[in-house]
Design a protein around this motif. Sequence first.
Motif, mmCIF file in Angstrom:
data_model
loop_
_atom_site.group_PDB
_atom_site.id
_atom_site.type_symbol
_atom_site.label_atom_id
_atom_site.label_comp_id
_atom_site.label_asym_id
_atom_site.label_seq_id
_atom_site.Cartn_x
_atom_site.Cartn_y
_atom_site.Cartn_z
ATOM 1 N N LEU A 24 0.844 -1.187 0.000
ATOM 2 C CA LEU A 24 0.000 0.000 0.000
ATOM 3 C C LEU A 24 0.877 1.234 0.000
ATOM 4 O O LEU A 24 2.003 1.224 0.506
ATOM 5 C CB LEU A 24 -0.972 0.003 1.185
ATOM 6 N N VAL A 54 -18.270 -0.895 -1.516
ATOM 7 C CA VAL A 54 -17.729 -0.079 -0.424
ATOM 8 C C VAL A 54 -17.956 -0.783 0.912
ATOM 9 O O VAL A 54 -18.933 -1.513 1.075
ATOM 10 C CB VAL A 54 -18.363 1.334 -0.424
ATOM 11 N N TRP A 84 -13.702 1.994 2.591
ATOM 12 C CA TRP A 84 -12.905 1.203 1.667
ATOM 13 C C TRP A 84 -13.691 1.093 0.365
ATOM 14 O O TRP A 84 -14.852 0.668 0.384
ATOM 15 C CB TRP A 84 -12.692 -0.215 2.223
ATOM 16 N N PHE A 86 -13.604 -0.815 -3.229
ATOM 17 C CA PHE A 86 -12.946 -1.953 -3.898
ATOM 18 C C PHE A 86 -13.110 -1.877 -5.412
ATOM 19 O O PHE A 86 -14.216 -1.581 -5.891
ATOM 20 C CB PHE A 86 -13.578 -3.272 -3.453
ATOM 21 N N GLU A 90 -11.419 -6.822 -7.061
ATOM 22 C CA GLU A 90 -11.030 -6.810 -5.646
ATOM 23 C C GLU A 90 -9.536 -7.101 -5.485
ATOM 24 O O GLU A 90 -9.117 -7.856 -4.596
ATOM 25 C CB GLU A 90 -11.898 -7.769 -4.824
ATOM 26 N N THR A 91 -8.759 -6.514 -6.394
ATOM 27 C CA THR A 91 -7.304 -6.603 -6.257
ATOM 28 C C THR A 91 -6.736 -5.267 -5.774
ATOM 29 O O THR A 91 -5.598 -5.211 -5.328
ATOM 30 C CB THR A 91 -6.644 -6.928 -7.615
ATOM 31 N N ARG A 92 -7.534 -4.212 -5.929
ATOM 32 C CA ARG A 92 -7.085 -2.896 -5.468
ATOM 33 C C ARG A 92 -8.158 -2.251 -4.614
ATOM 34 O O ARG A 92 -9.346 -2.593 -4.733
ATOM 35 C CB ARG A 92 -6.737 -2.000 -6.663
ATOM 36 N N LEU A 93 -7.699 -1.336 -3.775
ATOM 37 C CA LEU A 93 -8.582 -0.742 -2.781
ATOM 38 C C LEU A 93 -8.155 0.697 -2.554
ATOM 39 O O LEU A 93 -6.959 0.990 -2.492
ATOM 40 C CB LEU A 93 -8.418 -1.543 -1.488
ATOM 41 N N GLN A 95 -8.600 3.661 0.305
ATOM 42 C CA GLN A 95 -9.061 3.926 1.662
ATOM 43 C C GLN A 95 -9.099 5.437 1.872
ATOM 44 O O GLN A 95 -8.112 6.116 1.603
ATOM 45 C CB GLN A 95 -8.106 3.337 2.694
ATOM 46 N N LEU A 102 -5.237 6.233 1.002
ATOM 47 C CA LEU A 102 -4.317 5.121 0.737
ATOM 48 C C LEU A 102 -4.806 4.300 -0.450
ATOM 49 O O LEU A 102 -6.020 4.214 -0.694
ATOM 50 C CB LEU A 102 -4.220 4.191 1.956
ATOM 51 N N ASN A 104 -4.262 0.402 -1.897
ATOM 52 C CA ASN A 104 -3.709 -0.937 -1.619
ATOM 53 C C ASN A 104 -3.802 -1.812 -2.861
ATOM 54 O O ASN A 104 -4.753 -1.716 -3.638
ATOM 55 C CB ASN A 104 -4.507 -1.669 -0.531
ATOM 56 N N ARG A 106 -3.418 -6.145 -3.565
ATOM 57 C CA ARG A 106 -3.171 -7.434 -2.898
ATOM 58 C C ARG A 106 -3.212 -8.570 -3.912
ATOM 59 O O ARG A 106 -3.864 -8.478 -4.964
ATOM 60 C CB ARG A 106 -4.191 -7.699 -1.796
ATOM 61 N N TYR B 8 -22.733 -2.186 -3.010
ATOM 62 C CA TYR B 8 -23.452 -2.139 -1.742
ATOM 63 C C TYR B 8 -22.479 -1.790 -0.634
ATOM 64 O O TYR B 8 -21.271 -1.921 -0.764
ATOM 65 C CB TYR B 8 -24.170 -3.463 -1.447
ATOM 66 N N ALA B 9 -23.033 -1.320 0.453
ATOM 67 C CA ALA B 9 -22.200 -0.954 1.595
ATOM 68 C C ALA B 9 -22.480 -1.905 2.743
ATOM 69 O O ALA B 9 -23.622 -2.304 2.951
ATOM 70 C CB ALA B 9 -22.512 0.470 2.028
ATOM 71 N N VAL B 10 -21.441 -2.311 3.443
ATOM 72 C CA VAL B 10 -21.638 -3.189 4.595
ATOM 73 C C VAL B 10 -20.866 -2.639 5.781
ATOM 74 O O VAL B 10 -19.879 -1.924 5.620
ATOM 75 C CB VAL B 10 -21.158 -4.641 4.327
ATOM 76 N N SER B 24 -4.026 -0.190 8.427
ATOM 77 C CA SER B 24 -4.397 0.069 7.041
ATOM 78 C C SER B 24 -4.256 -1.151 6.140
ATOM 79 O O SER B 24 -4.444 -1.051 4.943
ATOM 80 C CB SER B 24 -3.549 1.222 6.509
ATOM 81 N N TRP B 26 -5.199 -4.620 4.311
ATOM 82 C CA TRP B 26 -6.445 -5.115 3.739
ATOM 83 C C TRP B 26 -6.640 -6.609 4.047
ATOM 84 O O TRP B 26 -7.665 -7.022 4.563
ATOM 85 C CB TRP B 26 -6.394 -4.859 2.232
#
Lengths: 271, 157
Positions: A24, A54, A84, A86, A90-93, A95, A102, A104, A106, B8-10, B24, B26
């Motif tokens: 990150l 999110v 967050w 995504f 879902e490889t980058r994020l 924040q 930030l 990230n 992964r 969606y948000a959770v 920070s 993930w």
Amino acid sequence: MLEKEVAAERTLPDFENPPAVETLMGVHFTPIKRWQGPYFGLFWSRIKKEYPRVEIQPPVVTASTPEMAVAQFQSRFELPMRCWFFNQGETRLIQVQSNLFLHNWRKVRSTDKYLHYDDLRPLFEREWQGFRSFLEDEGLGSPVVQFCEVTYVNHIDRGSGWDTFAELSELFPNWSSKTSENYLPSPELVAMNASYALKGVEGRLQISVQPAVRQTDAKETIQLTVTARCKPASSSKEDICRGLDEARKWVVLGFTDFTSPKMHALWGRKI
Amino acid sequence: MGEKDMSYAVLEPIRPQLQKPAQSQWGRVTSLFAAPWVLEALDRIAGLARLPRNWDGYGSPQIDTRAIAAARRFVASVAFDSLPFPHIAPVLGGSVGLHWRCGDRELEFTFQPDGAVEFLKVMGPDLDREESMEEGTLRRETETAGLKLLLWMVGTR
């Protein structure tokens, strides 16, 4: 630029199969004065196409005690939250919180190719520029950056260079399994935290060794987290990039110095 | 809750030992210092794979490897220090059972080969009363839903 040309320019230690599972980079800044909960949604509406999911998370707190952390948010009547965002795979994020931005990356599958810093920094620059534009468009001002952060999270799984904690010194040369009187048996678990002042720049390098179980596949691992934070000369894009490069240099050299040549060979050290 | 490809948000439940300044990172791991019993529980669940066919004398198949993997991921994801060691058992049909008890609250999870997770929630000493039991099936985000149930069991929810 061709991958070979980029690789030719690399001077820092580099590995064929590094144990990094997540990296990150980002910036911490003075809290944006008029930031409120609805701005999370407004920002999301700008990036939703690329970041469709999110999650709400507790904030990253930089205060030195939990009491100060609570005061940090209560004094500004602000919801203590972080979002967050995504990306599709879902490889980058991304924040975001009132004083933090930030990015990230992964590794999701073990076969995923490691995404190098040279590939990730341009992505961060683009997203950071988008966030700055959003703040300006909403009349929230320009963030005053306090420090840049680069973190690499590494997983050294049991069976890949170690089998018991008695062998820890073969991974980390600064750890000695020797005791004064030979009374203690080999440790069943070991954790370490180390902090180093950076030379020539204001900042710190922090290294954490944590025995853990990975939640995605229940495998036992040693999580080695290396974080460098350094103060940039200004909040300009150029100075932030220089700050990130400096932090990343410390992370890579610190990681290499902290781990053993035996492990470097296992990870296929190239430079 | 929306489908995986929808927006969606959770709000994630928080494990007790994680109620401190968040970091920070993930990817999620469970610290072995926070839940030292986890490794033994994971080994015992893995050991169910060694049971032969007809392990119960009633013709049950071997314990399904997918059920074992799901139960192991679940334990690795939900463990926290005040959670007691679970009772681990094979279940008819090739499933894996995990059972926790805390005071007068009990929780039982059954991990099916098809990925479904059944739960039984029991509260209070009077098991004859209908309202003391609740059962259901978790089909998605089982770790998050299971963690909520476990937090209820230890009394933090």
